[in-house]
Scaffold this motif. Structure first.
Motif, PDB file in Angstrom:
ATOM      1  N   VAL A  87       0.848  -1.201   0.000  1.00 31.72           N
ATOM      2  CA  VAL A  87       0.000   0.000   0.000  1.00 31.72           C
ATOM      3  C   VAL A  87       0.876   1.242   0.000  1.00 31.72           C
ATOM      4  O   VAL A  87       0.651   2.195  -0.750  1.00 31.72           O
ATOM      5  CB  VAL A  87      -0.942  -0.019   1.215  1.00 31.72           C
ATOM      6  N   ALA A  88       1.934   1.166   0.815  1.00 29.74           N
ATOM      7  CA  ALA A  88       2.833   2.315   0.900  1.00 29.74           C
ATOM      8  C   ALA A  88       3.515   2.577  -0.438  1.00 29.74           C
ATOM      9  O   ALA A  88       3.930   3.701  -0.728  1.00 29.74           O
ATOM     10  CB  ALA A  88       3.872   2.080   1.987  1.00 29.74           C
ATOM     11  N   ALA A  89       3.626   1.536  -1.259  1.00 26.55           N
ATOM     12  CA  ALA A  89       4.301   1.702  -2.542  1.00 26.55           C
ATOM     13  C   ALA A  89       3.540   2.633  -3.476  1.00 26.55           C
ATOM     14  O   ALA A  89       4.071   3.053  -4.501  1.00 26.55           O
ATOM     15  CB  ALA A  89       4.487   0.339  -3.210  1.00 26.55           C
ATOM     16  N   TYR A  90       2.314   2.961  -3.141  1.00 23.03           N
ATOM     17  CA  TYR A  90       1.560   3.917  -3.951  1.00 23.03           C
ATOM     18  C   TYR A  90       1.981   5.352  -3.629  1.00 23.03           C
ATOM     19  O   TYR A  90       1.514   6.292  -4.235  1.00 23.03           O
ATOM     20  CB  TYR A  90       0.057   3.757  -3.724  1.00 23.03           C
ATOM     21  N   SER A  91       2.870   5.506  -2.654  1.00 28.80           N
ATOM     22  CA  SER A  91       3.223   6.859  -2.235  1.00 28.80           C
ATOM     23  C   SER A  91       4.424   7.367  -3.015  1.00 28.80           C
ATOM     24  O   SER A  91       5.054   6.640  -3.784  1.00 28.80           O
ATOM     25  CB  SER A  91       3.558   6.853  -0.744  1.00 28.80           C
ATOM     26  N   ASP A  92       4.713   8.641  -2.798  1.00 27.60           N
ATOM     27  CA  ASP A  92       5.919   9.203  -3.391  1.00 27.60           C
ATOM     28  C   ASP A  92       7.082   9.109  -2.417  1.00 27.60           C
ATOM     29  O   ASP A  92       8.245   9.183  -2.803  1.00 27.60           O
ATOM     30  CB  ASP A  92       5.702  10.696  -3.703  1.00 27.60           C
ATOM     31  N   ARG A  93       6.771   8.982  -1.160  1.00 32.80           N
ATOM     32  CA  ARG A  93       7.793   9.085  -0.134  1.00 32.80           C
ATOM     33  C   ARG A  93       7.277   8.382   1.106  1.00 32.80           C
ATOM     34  O   ARG A  93       6.062   8.232   1.280  1.00 32.80           O
ATOM     35  CB  ARG A  93       8.028  10.576   0.165  1.00 32.80           C
ATOM     36  N   GLU A  94       8.217   7.991   1.935  1.00 33.43           N
ATOM     37  CA  GLU A  94       7.787   7.222   3.103  1.00 33.43           C
ATOM     38  C   GLU A  94       8.378   7.790   4.380  1.00 33.43           C
ATOM     39  O   GLU A  94       9.536   8.210   4.404  1.00 33.43           O
ATOM     40  CB  GLU A  94       8.268   5.784   2.936  1.00 33.43           C
ATOM     41  N   VAL A  95       7.573   7.830   5.408  1.00 34.46           N
ATOM     42  CA  VAL A  95       8.053   8.229   6.731  1.00 34.46           C
ATOM     43  C   VAL A  95       7.789   7.057   7.662  1.00 34.46           C
ATOM     44  O   VAL A  95       6.694   6.485   7.643  1.00 34.46           O
ATOM     45  CB  VAL A  95       7.307   9.485   7.237  1.00 34.46           C
ATOM     46  N   VAL A  96       8.799   6.680   8.424  1.00 33.63           N
ATOM     47  CA  VAL A  96       8.610   5.558   9.344  1.00 33.63           C
ATOM     48  C   VAL A  96       8.460   6.106  10.762  1.00 33.63           C
ATOM     49  O   VAL A  96       9.235   6.976  11.169  1.00 33.63           O
ATOM     50  CB  VAL A  96       9.805   4.587   9.284  1.00 33.63           C
ATOM     51  N   VAL A  97       7.460   5.624  11.462  1.00 33.76           N
ATOM     52  CA  VAL A  97       7.301   6.003  12.864  1.00 33.76           C
ATOM     53  C   VAL A  97       7.641   4.788  13.704  1.00 33.76           C
ATOM     54  O   VAL A  97       7.127   3.698  13.481  1.00 33.76           O
ATOM     55  CB  VAL A  97       5.857   6.467  13.163  1.00 33.76           C
ATOM     56  N   ARG A  98       8.584   5.007  14.641  1.00 31.07           N
ATOM     57  CA  ARG A  98       8.966   3.895  15.503  1.00 31.07           C
ATOM     58  C   ARG A  98       9.092   4.448  16.911  1.00 31.07           C
ATOM     59  O   ARG A  98       9.804   5.435  17.127  1.00 31.07           O
ATOM     60  CB  ARG A  98      10.299   3.334  15.011  1.00 31.07           C
ATOM     61  N   ASP A  99       8.381   3.860  17.848  1.00 33.20           N
ATOM     62  CA  ASP A  99       8.398   4.322  19.243  1.00 33.20           C
ATOM     63  C   ASP A  99       8.123   5.812  19.357  1.00 33.20           C
ATOM     64  O   ASP A  99       8.771   6.526  20.122  1.00 33.20           O
ATOM     65  CB  ASP A  99       9.746   4.014  19.895  1.00 33.20           C
ATOM     66  N   GLY A 100       7.187   6.274  18.562  1.00 35.50           N
ATOM     67  CA  GLY A 100       6.790   7.673  18.676  1.00 35.50           C
ATOM     68  C   GLY A 100       7.732   8.643  17.990  1.00 35.50           C
ATOM     69  O   GLY A 100       7.523   9.845  18.047  1.00 35.50           O
ATOM     70  N   ARG A 101       8.775   8.150  17.386  1.00 37.56           N
ATOM     71  CA  ARG A 101       9.685   9.056  16.666  1.00 37.56           C
ATOM     72  C   ARG A 101       9.617   8.751  15.185  1.00 37.56           C
ATOM     73  O   ARG A 101       9.444   7.603  14.774  1.00 37.56           O
ATOM     74  CB  ARG A 101      11.113   8.883  17.177  1.00 37.56           C
TER      75      ARG A 101
END
Lengths: 783, 228, 174
Positions: free
Chosen positions: B206-220
């Motif tokens: 699903v994320a592959a439909y995006s232009d860019r990715e942000v990862v959230v891990r432990d609130g950061r």
């Protein structure tokens, strides 16, 4: 094991499981259980009360008859056995502040005078026996003024057998002054002189009122109970589905649901018993019907009570099973039976029409002393009221499907109602029935009250108290003792006698009013007046024959006597100088006719024999002015009658029944409101996620609040409209039954509908804070 | 895509629910028309980040600037108005009003914005056609499939032609085929209206439909473009 | 998988003998295929020639020659560059990635950077495939989907590893 035993065992197991589920659902299920319990409890208490009231009333009547003393017949025996049991008795009942006090003066007229019921020792002269309540009052600070009026030493108490209600104020005082033949003094040889009483019971109209009140309070409670056991239905269905998943079959789920319902019903039975016990002790203190009831008189018939104990749980189980009928609980969820067919009108109309058909034949029987068929009254009233619950779903559905477009909040509400108008109607049913019955009762009471309210013509600006003294007490004494008493601003004292045209004959009798010029001006319009004047009143209402009889120059006899004994008759000639006077209502509104005379125009004996009376204008700046006057009057002579003039005398029973009715209706409505709130909150909670989403994409909370309001207001408005219609019809029919002209008490209709609407507004207002809380974004977080 | 300044920028977001921090200094930015996927394990705070960015939740600390305006300084009603007018939302499930028809559901945001009923429903129908679900317009959400429901939800999110669409696990309740279809239509439709999309998902496809990715891990948060 | 980078990385934590390197390698990465000593020897001589390692000392004694190797600055930056370069998203990538992660942990570097870099690489590959899929015909879609599913599996592994980095770190450093 026999199949029957297995069966019984699985029943027991499933019922217990259901019961356990009902109590282990957390706070919410406790609230639901509590409301169900209270609702069923109210119903049970009301039912028990209904079965107990006839007993209580008849016990009260029995005691009232047993102490009966004053009648039209005097005991005349002067010899023989009966004469040894003779007793002189006089009524000296009085009013202290707003307490009525039943009082009797007793004097033995033989060696073995009868004792009144509840009295063990005959009070000696100067002593009295008092009821416990009166004793308490006399000993309290509040009774300070009353002690002056009852200057007797307390020598004992009147037992319950001599009292009609525990809080009755009553006393018997001993006297050595009253004589046979005095005004108000009777000679009797026994209390309860009329023998056993086989009367026709309660006045049919009063009976009708009681029956209708009970039915009208019971029906909404019944409707409420029917709704209450469906509380949390959806959640329960899901629970049952979960049980199906682990292997419960369909009949098991039914039994489990029945077990859940039973808990509420049984809780309700206990609550009902408690309410009833509490109400019973309260009955001793609370005045209903102008009097309170002895708790020990309030005995429900035990067979009926047992019937109640069986019928209530059975009914609650029946309602639950009925509600489950349209639902198929499958392991993976709940399937409501296919889209409900459009509601049909015809059978719904049958109920109210049937009710009318039952009531109609009894129209007009009230004043022919006819008796109402209680079964028909109950049946008809119940059918009419229950008809509301049958008609309402149809009306809500019919109206809601036709509702047009509007704002977003309106659209949300209307669409929701269209999809599920049944739930909405069920929620409002209780309110509608309660309002319908309250309106009908209100109408009935206002109508009947007109019958039972005595309009008085008293002119309260001229006098507020009227005093009659016994014959033999002189005008001078009244003047000295009463007119100068503390608390009196002005007193008008006259004395009254009658003159006959012939000695020893009561034909051609005219009233004679004696008083000073200023006093006479209070009872007639005098052209001029000075001491020694005599007047004949022309034109007074009810005295058309005065001018014919009171011809100046004619001979009259004061106190003409009857038959041979004419020794008392004093002759007097109406002087030729008698002037004509015009009528004027006295302070009580009565137009005096006959002859008016100043004292010096009459022989002294005539003046002395006349009975004095006074109209007293109170000095309202003096506290307790009325009771100071009553004290003075009693000091003058214990047998003096003091009457407080009022604009109208409402029969007190009605005032208290009306209050009770209003309180009852308000309680029922409050209970229904509480259940509405629970249902409302439950629905909101189910939509929590959706509500949060709506708020997320920017829906104003006002829009959501309004949609909640519409969603309740639309069915409630329809319910109140229908309730008003049915209430007015029922009230009208009931009024016609007691043959009272049908007048619509619009203020009553308005009050009751306003109270109903107020309940709904309150429910909406109370569900707004939870709504706001639920629409907080936390609702979006996945569980 | 012509280089423009960011439309929505968040820096140093902190948000605590109860004892546990959901966001612990997260940053985010998105340019107009950009599709940014927010990924991360469950419980990492990605939904909270979305709620903060959309002005549904006020962060305990940090700033969110949308189109030059500080979001956390706005009143609740201003933020509601912003969500009505310039944002669109798609959630995992349970977001359509069950009593309203699909058409009415799509028209709802427009009507909340003050558009008249008829105009709103006309626009809604166009959206339904774009999302290829105009055949269910007169059905209620309970009567249609999950995939159709999500497409109706996408149509509703785009109804007001928002500048940002927030999609929280829009395919979470769908099988892969329906999920792909919804994602395809969502990205196509938002590209055609120029809407930026904040796409919260835990699925890479699903994320592959995006232009860019942000990862959230432990609130950061981690912007993967900057790491690389 | 690059044996030379791995051995270099192992040297970063301190100078070692060749045999010691082989044992460490086998213990951590050689579960299925233990390293031949000859491989170590040849790799070390290549690294020595390229100036990435130096011989710190030769210990006298019986048996084989015992040289102690140490990493040079050039060697350290070579390891750094290797770790920072994402692998081409390919099948059977995990052993290389695993090695990289463990080495990053061993050398006190941020292992999540390794994972995220790889993740970005994977995702951009997926984006390309997705775009091609959206524009292509059914055959394209099916082919792309096949690749996408494989990439997704790798990505899941990356996710999972990222979530378990703390545990892995304590185990590796034990």
């Amino acid at each position: 094991m026999t199949p029957a035993r297995t069966n019984a065992r699985s029943w027991a197991r499933d019922l217990t499981l259901g019961a356990r589920l009902a109590v282990t659902g957390g706070r919410e299920s406790w609230v639901r259980l509590l409301l169900t319990g209270v609702g069923v409890g109210l119903g049970v208490a009301l039912l028990l009360l209904t079965t107990a009231i006839p007993n209580a009333l008849s016990a009260r009547d029995d005691r009232e008859r047993a102490r009966g003393d004053l009648g039209y017949t005097q005991a005349t025996e002067t010899h023989g056995d009966a004469a040894t049991r003779a007793l002189l008795i006089a009524e000296i009942s009085t009013t202290y502040r707003d307490h009525d006090i039943r009082g009797r003066l007793l004097r033995s007229d033989g060696p073995r005078p009868p004792l009144p019921p509840g009295v063990s020792d005959f009070p000696a002269p100067g002593e009295m026996v008092v009821s416990p309540s009166l004793k308490g009052l006399l000993e309290s600070d509040e009774g300070e003024l009353l002690r002056d009026r009852l200057p007797y030493r307390i020598s004992g108490t009147v037992g319950d057998a001599g009292l009609t209600s525990p809080n009755e104020l009553a006393y018997y005082a001993g006297s050595d002054e009253i004589e046979a033949g005095q005004n108000g003094v009777q000679r009797i040889t026994a209390f309860h002189p009329y023998g056993p009483y086989h009367g026709d019971g309660l006045d049919p109209v009063l009976l009708l009122l009681v029956v209708v009140v009970v039915v009208a309070l019971l029906t909404p409670v019944g409707v409420f109970v029917a709704t209450a056991v469906r509380f949390g239905g959806e959640r329960r269905d899901r629970r049952l589905a979960a049980l199906r998943l682990v292997g419960a079959d369909r009949s098991m789920t039914r039994r489990i649901a029945a077990g859940e319902a039973l808990v509420g019903a049984v809780l309700g039975l206990f609550a009902g018993a408690l309410f009833f016990a509490w109400g019973r002790t309260l009955a001793g203190r609370v005045e209903v019907y102008g009097q309170s009831i002895f708790p020990h008189d309030l005995d429900p018939s035990w067979t009926l009570a047992a019937l109640v104990a069986l019928a209530v749980p059975a009914a609650s189980v029946a309602v639950t099973l009925m509600a489950l009928r349209g639902v198929v609980v499958e392991p993976l969820g709940v399937v409501r039976s296919t889209r409900p067919t459009r509601r049909r009108l015809w059978w719904r109309l049958l109920l109210p029409l049937g009710g009318l058909a039952l009531l109609y034949p009894m129209v007009g029987q009230g004043h022919d002393n006819g008796e109402f068929n209680e079964e028909l009254v109950i049946g008809g009233t119940v059918l009419l009221l229950v008809g509301v619950t049958a008609l309402l779903p149809w009306i809500v559905e019919a109206v809601v499907t036709r509702l047009g477009s509007g704002g977003v909040s309106w659209q949300l509400a209307v669409r929701r109602l269209q999809l599920n108008s049944g739930t909405a109607a069920r929620m409002v049913n209780g309110v509608a029935v309660a309002v319908a019955s309250a309106i009908a009762l209100q109408m009935l009471f206002t109508g009947v009250e007109g019958d039972y309210t005595v309009e008085s013509d008293s002119d309260l600006t001229r006098a507020q108290v009227q005093i009659y003294v016994r014959q033999g007490v002189s005008v001078d004494q009244v003047d000295r003792q009463v007119a100068r008493s503390e608390g009196v601003r002005r007193a008008t004292v006259v004395s009254v006698s009658s003159l006959g045209g012939r000695r020893g004959n009561s034909e051609d009798v005219v009233d004679l009013t004696i008083g000073g010029c200023s006093a006479l001006r209070e009872v007639a319009r005098l052209p001029s007046c000075s001491d020694g004047d005599v007047f004949v009143v022309h034109g007074a209402e009810n005295y058309a024959d005065t001018p014919r009889i009171a011809r100046p120059g004619r001979m009259f006899y004061a106190d003409p006597g009857y038959g041979e004994d004419d020794s008392a008759a004093v002759p007097w000639r109406l002087p030729l100088t008698a002037k004509k006077a015009g009528p004027r209502p006295d302070p009580t509104g009565w137009e005096n006719g006959g002859i008016l005379a100043t004292p010096s125009a009459l022989p002294r004996e005539v003046v002395a024999d006349a009975r004095a009376q006074a109209w007293v204008q109170l000095d309202t700046s003096v506290p307790d002015a009325v009771d100071l006057v009553r004290n003075s009057a009693a000091r003058l002579d214990p047998l003096t009658t003091t009457i407080t003039l009022t604009e109208s005398t409402e029969v007190e029973e009605f005032a208290s029944i009306r209050t009770g009715l209003f309180v009852g209706a308000a309680c029922v409505l409050a209970l229904i409101g509480a259940s509405l709130l629970v249902t409302q909150l439950e629905q909101l909670r189910e939509r929590r996620k959706l509500l949060s989403t709506l708020v997320a994409f920017g829906t104003r909370r006002r829009t959501l609040g309004l949609s909640v309001l519409w969603q309740t207001a639309v069915p409630v408005a329809l319910g109140l409209l229908l309730a008003s219609a049915v209430g007015l019809v029922l009230g009208g029919v009931l009024l016609r039954m007691v043959a009272v002209p049908v007048t619509v008490d619009w203020s009553g209709v308005l009050t009751m509908t306003a109270v109903g609407a107020g309940v709904v507004l309150a429910v909406t207002a109370l569900s707004i804070p939870p709504l706001l809380r639920m629409t907080r974004p936390d609702g979006l977080r996945t569980e | 895509m012509k280089p423009t300044g960011p439309l929505l920028v968040a820096t140093g977001l902190r948000k605590t629910y109860g004892p546990t921090p959901a966001l612990d200094g997260a940053d985010f930015s998105i340019r107009p028309g950009e599709v940014v996927a927010v990924m991360g394990p469950s419980g990492s705070g990605k939904s909270t980040l979305l709620h903060c960015l959309a002005g549904i939740v006020t962060p305990d600390a940090g700033t969110i600037v949308y189109d030059g305006r500080e979001l956390s300084a706005m009143s609740d009603s201003r933020r509601s108005a912003l969500r009505r007018g310039e944002f669109g939302f798609v959630f995992q499930f349970g977001q359509l009003v069950p009593e309203l028809t699909c058409l009415e559901n799509v028209a709802l945001p427009l009507r909340l914005n003050g558009t008249g009923r008829r105009a709103a429903e006309r626009a809604a129908l166009a959206r339904l056609e774009q999302l290829e679900v105009d055949d269910v317009r007169n059905k209620r959400p309970g009567e249609i499939s999950g995939g159709q429901g999500q497409r109706v939800a996408v149509a509703r999110a785009l109804a007001t032609e928002p500048r940002v669409v927030f999609a929280d696990e829009p395919t979470g309740a769908l099988d892969s085929l329906n999920g792909e279809r919804v994602m395809h239509l969502l990205t196509e439709a938002s590209r055609s209206t120029g809407a930026a999309v904040v796409l919260v998902t835990h699925e890479a496809r699903v994320a592959a439909y995006s232009d860019r990715e942000v990862v959230v891990r432990d609130g950061r948060s981690r912007d993967l473009e900057r790491v690389a | 998988m690059s044996i030379s980078h791995t051995l270099l990385g192992l040297l970063e934590s301190g100078p070692r003998h060749g045999y010691d390197l082989k044992r460490s390698f086998d213990q951590r990465f050689g579960h299925d295929r233990p390293l031949h000593y000859g491989q170590v020897y040849s790799t070390m001589s290549r690294l020595l020639k390229n100036g990435l390692v130096e011989v710190e000392a030769i210990e006298p004694g019986g048996g084989p020659e015992r040289k102690r190797y140490a990493i040079t600055d050039a060697g350290v930056s070579d390891v750094q560059q290797w770790l920072a370069t994402p692998e081409k998203p390919d099948q059977y990538l995990h052993s290389t990635l695993y090695t990289k992660v463990v080495l990053a942990l061993l050398t006190g570097r941020d292992a999540s950077d390794v994972l995220d870099t790889q993740r970005a690489e994977h995702l951009s590959a997926m984006r390309v495939l997705t775009r091609r899929k959206q524009q292509g015909d059914l055959a394209d879609q099916l082919i792309c989907d096949h690749a996408l599913f494989h990439l997704e599996a790798d990505l899941r592994w990356l996710e999972l590893t990222a979530a378990r980095l703390d545990r892995l770190a304590t185990e590796v450093r034990r």
